[in-house]
Write an enzyme that holds these catalytic residues in place. Sequence first.
Site, PDB file in Angstrom:
ATOM      1  CG  HIS A  70      -2.153  -1.145   1.029  1.00 14.22           C
ATOM      2  ND1 HIS A  70      -2.930  -0.695   1.974  1.00 14.22           N
ATOM      3  CD2 HIS A  70      -2.329  -1.914   0.372  1.00 14.22           C
ATOM      4  CE1 HIS A  70      -3.912  -1.760   1.822  1.00 14.22           C
ATOM      5  NE2 HIS A  70      -3.529  -2.760   0.586  1.00 14.22           N
ATOM      6  CD  GLU A 114      -2.201   4.486   3.083  1.00 11.13           C
ATOM      7  OE1 GLU A 114      -1.750   3.654   2.089  1.00 11.13           O
ATOM      8  OE2 GLU A 114      -3.309   4.623   3.564  1.00 11.13           O
ATOM      9  CB  CYS A 126      -6.435  -0.140   4.639  1.00 11.11           C
ATOM     10  SG  CYS A 126      -4.859  -0.853   5.083  1.00 11.11           S
ATOM     11  CB  CYS A 156      -2.277   1.841   6.160  1.00  9.51           C
ATOM     12  SG  CYS A 156      -1.588   1.047   4.533  1.00  9.51           S
TER      13      CYS A 156
HETATM   14 ZN   LIG Z   1      -3.214   0.245   3.674  1.00 11.43          ZN
END
Ligand SMILES: [Zn+2]
Length: 150
Positions: A54, A56, A82, A92
Amino acid sequence: MVPFDDHSWMRRAIELARRCPPAAGAYSVGAVIVGADGSEIASGYSREVDDAVHAEESALAKIPVDDPRLATATIYSTLEPCSQRRSRPRTCAQLILAAGIPRVVIAWREPSLFVADCQGFELLTAAGVTVVELPDLADQARAVNAHLAL
Ligand SMILES: [Zn+2]
């Protein structure tokens, strides 16, 4: 660029999101970590280094978790961090909390497409993180995800 020109930094994150390899089952997201002095510490985007990373997470992976700048940093993410994921043990939201970043700026709340109700905003806020939403940039953050059935 003044230290906390949130819109300028978010526009940079949206530019990063455009670099994501499109994936049918995942969002294209960009993230930038900015220090208290207004300088960029790290950036990342979805699927930058592997199929599951992801934005981040990718940005955070570029700096040591004990980097002292994180304690006063802001992370800009085009999408709400998330709170549930299948691909990795830590979300995240958890990664941001572990890094001790006190301020999160997002453009777009996660729609109920893959996860029924993303709790990233609520989790971070409950943990004392300041979460700022820039709804006027949500359309641009969403437009990068035209490959998804939104
Ligand atoms: Zn995430």
